[in-house]
Design a protein around this motif. Structure first.
Motif, PDB file in Angstrom:
ATOM      1  N   GLN A  85       0.922  -1.286   0.069  1.00 51.43           N
ATOM      2  CA  GLN A  85       0.154   0.015  -0.191  1.00 51.43           C
ATOM      3  C   GLN A  85       0.961   1.440   0.024  1.00 51.43           C
ATOM      4  O   GLN A  85       2.066   1.272   0.446  1.00 51.43           O
ATOM      5  CB  GLN A  85      -0.876   0.182   1.212  1.00 51.43           C
ATOM      6  N   LYS A 160      -4.619   6.516  -3.338  1.00 48.31           N
ATOM      7  CA  LYS A 160      -5.053   5.450  -4.577  1.00 48.31           C
ATOM      8  C   LYS A 160      -4.052   6.105  -5.612  1.00 48.31           C
ATOM      9  O   LYS A 160      -3.882   7.343  -5.751  1.00 48.31           O
ATOM     10  CB  LYS A 160      -6.435   6.002  -5.059  1.00 48.31           C
ATOM     11  N   CYS A 161      -3.564   5.294  -6.405  1.00 43.48           N
ATOM     12  CA  CYS A 161      -2.423   5.464  -7.357  1.00 43.48           C
ATOM     13  C   CYS A 161      -2.402   4.565  -8.495  1.00 43.48           C
ATOM     14  O   CYS A 161      -2.868   3.436  -8.274  1.00 43.48           O
ATOM     15  CB  CYS A 161      -1.181   5.849  -6.696  1.00 43.48           C
TER      16      CYS A 161
END
Length: 290
Positions: A85, A160-161
């Motif tokens: 993450q 978020k990527c």
């Protein structure tokens, strides 16, 4: 007997008139239908309203690396972190969530091993900005060489990527529905001396970023008398929106965790307002009140 956990934020006192330190704001969607609370006014029992309940008489531990920092962000546990993450962590002299880190492992009950990401500037003004040692929060990032164990209280939110399929590179940009701080009067020729006196305003992202077209944003202003509640800025009932191009991405300071709240007429909070994480608010906000 316990039923379930109710997501909540704790007030520090002063955010709204009549709200004292230790008051909790509960997520109305998580409240039980048959809540027993005889001291609660009738107009607060509806699920369409925010539940603002007094704090019980016990000493709750403060969250955050500094004793005076009464954070309202969630208290993270090892179940919140997964290897790989990307998270934003608090850093810098103003202690805002501008640094990105990849999760390696949870090493202790309250510590996480991370490797920091490093920006990879592409445009000329981005390269110069990076040489000035100024923070970059959007664009392309790579996994760096610095690995540390961090207290969980230093983590702000997961990010978020997009991840490259072949290399340890990530694309991170503001996304639709997120709340961000932007530098006021920013230009791409800033030096360290300009950055030290920066001010910010708050914006809501209205469209996702693409390299082919500009991103749309709308300015938010503080709900009068409510330090952590914000609403869209209007002029003659029109929302004031603008576009942001790829060349202007350095104008973003950092993302602010937030959630939308129903209107609370008792405190003059309009419908569809946002409640922003106090710890992530910029130290200097420009023209907060509408």
């Amino acid at each position: 007997m316990f039923s379930h956990k109710v997501p909540a934020f704790r007030f520090m006192g002063g955010e709204m008139d009549g709200i004292v330190d230790g008051t909790f704001e509960l997520d109305p969607m998580a409240l039980p239908d048959d809540l027993v609370n005889p001291e609660c006014p009738n107009d607060m029992n509806s699920s369409n309203w925010l539940a603002i309940l007094p704090h019980a008489n016990f000493s709750a531990p403060l969250i955050g690396p500094y004793p005076e920092n009464q954070s309202l962000k969630p208290s993270w546990s090892e179940q919140d972190f997964t290897r790989g993450q990307i998270w934003a962590v608090y850093s810098g002299t103003d202690f805002t969530p501008r640094q990105y880190a990849r999760i390696n492992d949870v090493v202790l009950v309250n510590q996480v091993c991370v490797t920091f990401l490093e920006p990879q500037p592409v445009l000329d003004h981005e390269i110069q900005w990076h040489r000035e040692n100024l923070p970059i929060v959007s664009g392309i990032f790579k996994v760096g060489r610095t690995t540390l164990n961090l207290e969980m209280s230093w983590f702000s939110h997961s990010v978020k990527c997009q991840r490259s399929m072949t290399k340890p590179f990530y694309k991170i940009y503001p996304m639709k529905g997120e709340i961000w701080a932007m530098y006021k009067n920013w230009n791409n020729k800033w030096k360290q001396s300009d950055y030290k006196s920066y001010q910010c305003w708050i914006v809501e992202i209205l469209s996702d970023f693409t390299e082919e077209k500009c991103m749309r944003i709308v300015r938010l202003v503080e709900v009068k008398g409510c330090m952590t509640f914000f609403q869209r800025q209007r002029y003659d009932d029109f929302e004031l929106t603008r576009t942001v191009s790829q060349a202007d991405m350095l104008a973003f300071s950092h993302r602010i965790p937030a959630f939308r709240v129903p209107g609370v007429r008792k405190y003059s909070i309009p419908e569809a307002s946002w409640h922003l994480e106090p710890d992530a608010l910029p130290p200097k906000l420009s023209n907060m009140c509408s």
